[in-house]
Design a protein around this motif. Sequence first.
Motif, PDB file in Angstrom:
ATOM      1  N   SER A 175       8.199  21.807 -12.004  1.00 56.14           N
ATOM      2  CA  SER A 175       7.028  20.982 -12.279  1.00 56.14           C
ATOM      3  C   SER A 175       6.093  20.961 -11.067  1.00 56.14           C
ATOM      4  N   GLU A 176       4.825  20.854 -11.370  1.00 56.23           N
ATOM      5  CA  GLU A 176       3.813  20.823 -10.318  1.00 56.23           C
ATOM      6  C   GLU A 176       3.828  19.461  -9.627  1.00 56.23           C
ATOM      7  N   LYS A 177       3.593  19.460  -8.331  1.00 53.86           N
ATOM      8  CA  LYS A 177       3.550  18.209  -7.578  1.00 53.86           C
ATOM      9  C   LYS A 177       2.135  17.645  -7.608  1.00 53.86           C
ATOM     10  N   VAL A 178       2.049  16.366  -7.904  1.00 53.15           N
ATOM     11  CA  VAL A 178       0.770  15.659  -7.921  1.00 53.15           C
ATOM     12  C   VAL A 178       0.686  14.836  -6.636  1.00 53.15           C
ATOM     13  N   VAL A 179      -0.467  14.893  -5.981  1.00 55.24           N
ATOM     14  CA  VAL A 179      -0.686  14.099  -4.774  1.00 55.24           C
ATOM     15  C   VAL A 179      -1.259  12.754  -5.180  1.00 55.24           C
ATOM     16  N   GLU A 180      -0.662  11.698  -4.661  1.00 56.94           N
ATOM     17  CA  GLU A 180      -1.190  10.349  -4.857  1.00 56.94           C
ATOM     18  C   GLU A 180      -1.453   9.737  -3.487  1.00 56.94           C
ATOM     19  N   VAL A 181      -2.516   8.957  -3.394  1.00 57.17           N
ATOM     20  CA  VAL A 181      -2.826   8.240  -2.160  1.00 57.17           C
ATOM     21  C   VAL A 181      -2.647   6.748  -2.414  1.00 57.17           C
ATOM     22  N   LEU A 182      -2.292   6.049  -1.358  1.00 61.62           N
ATOM     23  CA  LEU A 182      -2.057   4.610  -1.453  1.00 61.62           C
ATOM     24  C   LEU A 182      -3.286   3.856  -0.974  1.00 61.62           C
ATOM     25  N   MET A 183      -3.767   2.958  -1.827  1.00 62.36           N
ATOM     26  CA  MET A 183      -4.884   2.099  -1.449  1.00 62.36           C
ATOM     27  C   MET A 183      -4.429   0.652  -1.589  1.00 62.36           C
ATOM     28  N   ILE A 184      -5.111  -0.208  -0.862  1.00 59.50           N
ATOM     29  CA  ILE A 184      -4.806  -1.635  -0.888  1.00 59.50           C
ATOM     30  C   ILE A 184      -6.081  -2.406  -1.221  1.00 59.50           C
ATOM     31  N   ASN A 185      -5.903  -3.627  -1.712  1.00 58.80           N
ATOM     32  CA  ASN A 185      -7.068  -4.450  -2.005  1.00 58.80           C
ATOM     33  C   ASN A 185      -7.681  -4.978  -0.706  1.00 58.80           C
ATOM     34  N   SER A 186      -8.968  -5.262  -0.772  1.00 56.06           N
ATOM     35  CA  SER A 186      -9.670  -5.933   0.323  1.00 56.06           C
ATOM     36  C   SER A 186      -9.359  -7.423   0.226  1.00 56.06           C
ATOM     37  N   THR A 187      -9.205  -8.070   1.360  1.00 50.19           N
ATOM     38  CA  THR A 187      -8.963  -9.516   1.336  1.00 50.19           C
ATOM     39  C   THR A 187     -10.264 -10.308   1.288  1.00 50.19           C
ATOM     40  N   GLY A 231     -12.431  -4.618  -4.501  1.00 55.79           N
ATOM     41  CA  GLY A 231     -12.425  -3.202  -4.166  1.00 55.79           C
ATOM     42  C   GLY A 231     -11.161  -2.764  -3.462  1.00 55.79           C
ATOM     43  N   LEU A 232     -10.957  -1.449  -3.420  1.00 56.02           N
ATOM     44  CA  LEU A 232      -9.787  -0.868  -2.780  1.00 56.02           C
ATOM     45  C   LEU A 232     -10.178  -0.117  -1.520  1.00 56.02           C
ATOM     46  N   LEU A 233      -9.241  -0.089  -0.584  1.00 55.64           N
ATOM     47  CA  LEU A 233      -9.479   0.601   0.683  1.00 55.64           C
ATOM     48  C   LEU A 233      -8.177   1.143   1.252  1.00 55.64           C
ATOM     49  N   PHE A 234      -8.300   1.901   2.332  1.00 58.50           N
ATOM     50  CA  PHE A 234      -7.139   2.427   3.044  1.00 58.50           C
ATOM     51  C   PHE A 234      -6.808   1.505   4.209  1.00 58.50           C
ATOM     52  N   GLN A 249       1.845  -8.975   2.823  1.00 58.65           N
ATOM     53  CA  GLN A 249       2.184  -8.847   1.402  1.00 58.65           C
ATOM     54  C   GLN A 249       1.634  -9.974   0.538  1.00 58.65           C
ATOM     55  N   ASN A 250       1.391 -11.131   1.121  1.00 59.81           N
ATOM     56  CA  ASN A 250       0.864 -12.250   0.338  1.00 59.81           C
ATOM     57  C   ASN A 250      -0.621 -12.112   0.018  1.00 59.81           C
ATOM     58  N   THR A 251      -1.318 -11.238   0.762  1.00 51.90           N
ATOM     59  CA  THR A 251      -2.755 -11.065   0.528  1.00 51.90           C
ATOM     60  C   THR A 251      -3.125  -9.639   0.117  1.00 51.90           C
ATOM     61  N   ARG A 252      -2.164  -8.729   0.079  1.00 50.28           N
ATOM     62  CA  ARG A 252      -2.443  -7.316  -0.227  1.00 50.28           C
ATOM     63  C   ARG A 252      -1.629  -6.847  -1.429  1.00 50.28           C
ATOM     64  N   THR A 253      -2.262  -6.010  -2.226  1.00 46.07           N
ATOM     65  CA  THR A 253      -1.600  -5.351  -3.339  1.00 46.07           C
ATOM     66  C   THR A 253      -1.735  -3.849  -3.137  1.00 46.07           C
ATOM     67  N   ARG A 254      -0.630  -3.118  -3.314  1.00 43.19           N
ATOM     68  CA  ARG A 254      -0.635  -1.661  -3.173  1.00 43.19           C
ATOM     69  C   ARG A 254      -0.941  -1.010  -4.519  1.00 43.19           C
ATOM     70  N   SER A 255      -1.706   0.089  -4.483  1.00 42.90           N
ATOM     71  CA  SER A 255      -1.995   0.873  -5.685  1.00 42.90           C
ATOM     72  C   SER A 255      -1.900   2.355  -5.348  1.00 42.90           C
ATOM     73  N   TRP A 256      -1.034   3.074  -6.071  1.00 43.43           N
ATOM     74  CA  TRP A 256      -0.940   4.528  -5.923  1.00 43.43           C
ATOM     75  C   TRP A 256      -1.908   5.159  -6.920  1.00 43.43           C
ATOM     76  N   LEU A 257      -2.789   6.005  -6.415  1.00 46.67           N
ATOM     77  CA  LEU A 257      -3.830   6.618  -7.240  1.00 46.67           C
ATOM     78  C   LEU A 257      -3.868   8.124  -7.022  1.00 46.67           C
ATOM     79  N   THR A 258      -4.264   8.856  -8.068  1.00 50.88           N
ATOM     80  CA  THR A 258      -4.537  10.273  -7.875  1.00 50.88           C
ATOM     81  C   THR A 258      -5.811  10.376  -7.039  1.00 50.88           C
ATOM     82  N   ILE A 259      -6.083  11.537  -6.503  1.00 53.28           N
ATOM     83  CA  ILE A 259      -7.279  11.687  -5.671  1.00 53.28           C
ATOM     84  C   ILE A 259      -8.562  11.375  -6.450  1.00 53.28           C
ATOM     85  N   SER A 296     -12.462   4.735  -6.838  1.00 51.51           N
ATOM     86  CA  SER A 296     -12.117   3.360  -6.454  1.00 51.51           C
ATOM     87  C   SER A 296     -12.501   2.981  -5.032  1.00 51.51           C
ATOM     88  N   CYS A 297     -12.887   3.954  -4.203  1.00 53.86           N
ATOM     89  CA  CYS A 297     -13.190   3.672  -2.796  1.00 53.86           C
ATOM     90  C   CYS A 297     -14.298   2.634  -2.681  1.00 53.86           C
TER      91      CYS A 297
END
Length: 170
Positions: free
Chosen positions: A41-53, A57-60, A132-142, A148-149
């Motif tokens: 199977s082909e490998k898919v790249v996902e990047v991790l973004m977090i919410n802004s406090t 919006g999402l950011l790195f 962790q109390n103020t941030r949520t992680r999201s794995w997204l495709t490129i 979402s940036c």
Amino acid sequence: MSDLVARTGRLQQRYEAGCRLVAGCIPFRYRSSDEADDVNSEKVVEVLMINSTSRPGLLFPKGGWENDETVEEAAVREAIEEAGVRGDLMDFIGYYHFKSKTHQDEFSPEGLCKAAMFVLLVKEELDSWPEQNTRTRSWLTIPEAIQSCKYAWMKEALEDGFCKWLAQKE
């Protein structure tokens, strides 16, 4: 509750020519493209973004580079504090300039920032981390991450930095 504690304050903050120096990373992982986990199977790249406090919006993960650490150490620390991930810091992908509305001070009255961005291959997602109390992680495709940036400079780091770096690695 996390045993790790996020750094706060500006006492150790680095500045250069009126810019606050920031370090951050684009955390990523590979996942199989199909559910069967087939060897071929082909490998898919996902990047991790977090919410802004501060606003929608999402950011790195990124934050101030302090006097008692290298820029690489700062990038790794921010990934742990904000996103709760550890891994291998791979490569530097560039400097990106932006203006912060929330971090204007006597050394950078206009809020100018210069971010050193790196690539981080995620090896571990922590169950608990400092923000962790103020941030949520999201794995997204490129493509999802590009859409979402929250900030133009982060989109540029993803498209012109990370994607070019990834293409050279493949």
